[in-house]
Write an enzyme that holds these catalytic residues in place. Sequence first.
Site, PDB file in Angstrom:
ATOM      1  N   ALA A   1       0.944  -1.082   0.146  1.00  0.00           N
ATOM      2  CA  ALA A   1       0.099  -0.140  -0.072  1.00  0.00           C
ATOM      3  C   ALA A   1       0.829   1.240   0.040  1.00  0.00           C
ATOM      4  O   ALA A   1       1.921   1.156   0.340  1.00  0.00           O
ATOM      5  CB  ALA A   1      -0.898   0.011   1.255  1.00  0.00           C
ATOM      6  N   ASP A   2       0.301   2.190  -0.384  1.00  0.00           N
ATOM      7  CA  ASP A   2       0.926   3.596  -0.477  1.00  0.00           C
ATOM      8  C   ASP A   2      -0.056   4.628   0.292  1.00  0.00           C
ATOM      9  O   ASP A   2      -1.141   4.633  -0.308  1.00  0.00           O
ATOM     10  CB  ASP A   2       1.407   4.182  -1.787  1.00  0.00           C
ATOM     11  CG  ASP A   2       2.296   5.323  -1.480  1.00  0.00           C
ATOM     12  OD1 ASP A   2       3.417   5.237  -0.866  1.00  0.00           O
ATOM     13  OD2 ASP A   2       1.764   6.470  -2.085  1.00  0.00           O
ATOM     14  N   THR A   3       0.405   5.471   1.157  1.00  0.00           N
ATOM     15  CA  THR A   3      -0.611   6.578   1.479  1.00  0.00           C
ATOM     16  C   THR A   3       0.212   7.794   1.274  1.00  0.00           C
ATOM     17  O   THR A   3       1.208   8.205   1.544  1.00  0.00           O
ATOM     18  CB  THR A   3      -0.630   6.503   2.996  1.00  0.00           C
ATOM     19  OG1 THR A   3      -1.255   5.128   3.344  1.00  0.00           O
ATOM     20  CG2 THR A   3      -1.712   7.607   3.841  1.00  0.00           C
ATOM     21  N   THR A   4      -0.771   8.628   0.503  1.00  0.00           N
ATOM     22  CA  THR A   4      -0.113  10.159   0.034  1.00  0.00           C
ATOM     23  C   THR A   4      -1.079  11.054   0.668  1.00  0.00           C
ATOM     24  O   THR A   4      -2.311  10.944   0.674  1.00  0.00           O
ATOM     25  CB  THR A   4      -0.126   9.954  -1.344  1.00  0.00           C
ATOM     26  OG1 THR A   4       0.697   9.062  -1.901  1.00  0.00           O
ATOM     27  CG2 THR A   4       0.354  11.357  -1.997  1.00  0.00           C
TER      28      THR A   4
ATOM     29  N   ALA B   1      -3.487   3.777  -1.528  1.00  0.00           N
ATOM     30  CA  ALA B   1      -3.654   2.835  -2.804  1.00  0.00           C
ATOM     31  C   ALA B   1      -3.129   1.375  -2.244  1.00  0.00           C
ATOM     32  O   ALA B   1      -2.151   1.450  -1.506  1.00  0.00           O
ATOM     33  CB  ALA B   1      -3.015   3.220  -3.945  1.00  0.00           C
TER      34      ALA B   1
END
Length: 192
Positions: A67-70, A104
């Site tokens: 996952a990626d957190t932005t 995401a």
Amino acid sequence: MAFILGSGSPRRLDLLAQLGITPDAVRPPEIDETPAKGELPRAYCTRISREKVAAVEAGPDDIVLCADTTVALGRRILGKPADADEAARFLRSLSGRRHRVITAVAVRRGGRLWERDVVSQVKVKRLSEGEISAYLTTGDWQGKAGAYAIQGPAGAFVPWISGSFSAIVGLPLAETAVLLAAAGHSKFKGDT
């Protein structure tokens, strides 16, 4: 079949535990997370989660989750601050404003990929210089997109959210469960 978490985030481990899942392995991928020139936050976040899941070594029947957190302020991506000065700039820019937190999630099993992104809105109260300075001394801003973690001391700065709290922390639980079920994770056998 092994379940591999492609993340070094203790928050993602904790969130998976809420689903009753413990990874068989934790393998944080090494990728370049630099945004492309002009790249929009949502597209950036999705690209990074895909690149992460592709970079994790796994067997053909293993399930890999990344996952990626932005944090996005308009079209601007606020990544992990390099130092306290940059963290202070991020916090000043978020002060008194709403911003988006995009997480995401990508799940891979063999050659198949399942993915989803979740966009939440976060309002930060007006912050005084004293509040910013006191927060910076906690060190909680380090390694956090946008220089804060809602589940830590900075939670006192957030009077309002719209969306998924778990996604803001780093892993949207409902969406992650759906993706893992689609990939055939044993925890969700019979749930689909």
